[in-house]
Design a protein around this motif. Structure first.
Motif, PDB file in Angstrom:
ATOM      1  N   TYR A   4     -38.789   3.111  34.774  1.00 29.68           N
ATOM      2  CA  TYR A   4     -39.069   4.080  35.835  1.00 29.68           C
ATOM      3  C   TYR A   4     -40.525   3.997  36.256  1.00 29.68           C
ATOM      4  O   TYR A   4     -41.411   3.793  35.424  1.00 29.68           O
ATOM      5  N   ARG A  32     -34.445  10.078  34.111  1.00 26.68           N
ATOM      6  CA  ARG A  32     -35.621  10.445  34.909  1.00 26.68           C
ATOM      7  C   ARG A  32     -36.398  11.573  34.246  1.00 26.68           C
ATOM      8  O   ARG A  32     -37.626  11.558  34.228  1.00 26.68           O
ATOM      9  N   VAL A  71     -38.711   7.328  39.683  1.00 24.66           N
ATOM     10  CA  VAL A  71     -37.680   6.549  40.373  1.00 24.66           C
ATOM     11  C   VAL A  71     -37.430   5.284  39.561  1.00 24.66           C
ATOM     12  O   VAL A  71     -38.355   4.724  38.972  1.00 24.66           O
ATOM     13  N   SER A  74     -35.558  -0.337  40.492  1.00 24.07           N
ATOM     14  CA  SER A  74     -34.807  -0.888  41.626  1.00 24.07           C
ATOM     15  C   SER A  74     -35.053  -0.127  42.927  1.00 24.07           C
ATOM     16  O   SER A  74     -34.828  -0.656  44.008  1.00 24.07           O
ATOM     17  N   ARG A  75     -35.526   1.113  42.840  1.00 19.55           N
ATOM     18  CA  ARG A  75     -35.764   1.928  44.036  1.00 19.55           C
ATOM     19  C   ARG A  75     -37.247   2.155  44.305  1.00 19.55           C
ATOM     20  O   ARG A  75     -37.602   2.796  45.288  1.00 19.55           O
ATOM     21  N   LYS A  77     -41.138   1.359  45.361  1.00 15.81           N
ATOM     22  CA  LYS A  77     -41.842   0.500  46.308  1.00 15.81           C
ATOM     23  C   LYS A  77     -42.607  -0.555  45.518  1.00 15.81           C
ATOM     24  O   LYS A  77     -43.269  -0.246  44.526  1.00 15.81           O
TER      25      LYS A  77
END
Length: 87
Positions: A4, A32, A71, A74-75, A77
């Motif tokens: 994450y 998360r 996040v 994979s998500r 930035k």
């Protein structure tokens, strides 16, 4: 376990003036919520050199008007991810 990218949210003149969100750490965690945790269940603060913390600046603070979000890699930035790993 998932990787994450953890963000600190909330502008504060002490650590991120005029910036609503800043990437602060990369954490390997089962969820998360666990990725955002800064205190163990026994009340002790997590050691920044613990295996679950891949990168974390020791000066990272979270003031009363701030909170952490995470996040999955994979998500995230790419520019934010690279800001932490130093690529």
């Amino acid at each position: 376990m998932t990787m994450y990218l953890v963000y600190r949210n909330g502008s504060n003149s002490a650590n991120q003036s005029m910036c609503d969100q800043m990437p602060v750490a990369i954490v390997e965690a089962p969820s998360r919520a666990a990725a955002c945790a800064t205190v163990r269940h026994d009340g002790a603060r997590l050691d920044v050199h613990a295996p679950s913390y891949l990168a974390l600046d020791e000066s990272v603070e979270c003031w009363a008007n701030q909170h952490f979000t995470a996040v999955p890699r994979s998500r995230a930035k790419a520019s934010d991810w690279n800001a932490i790993v130093g690529a």
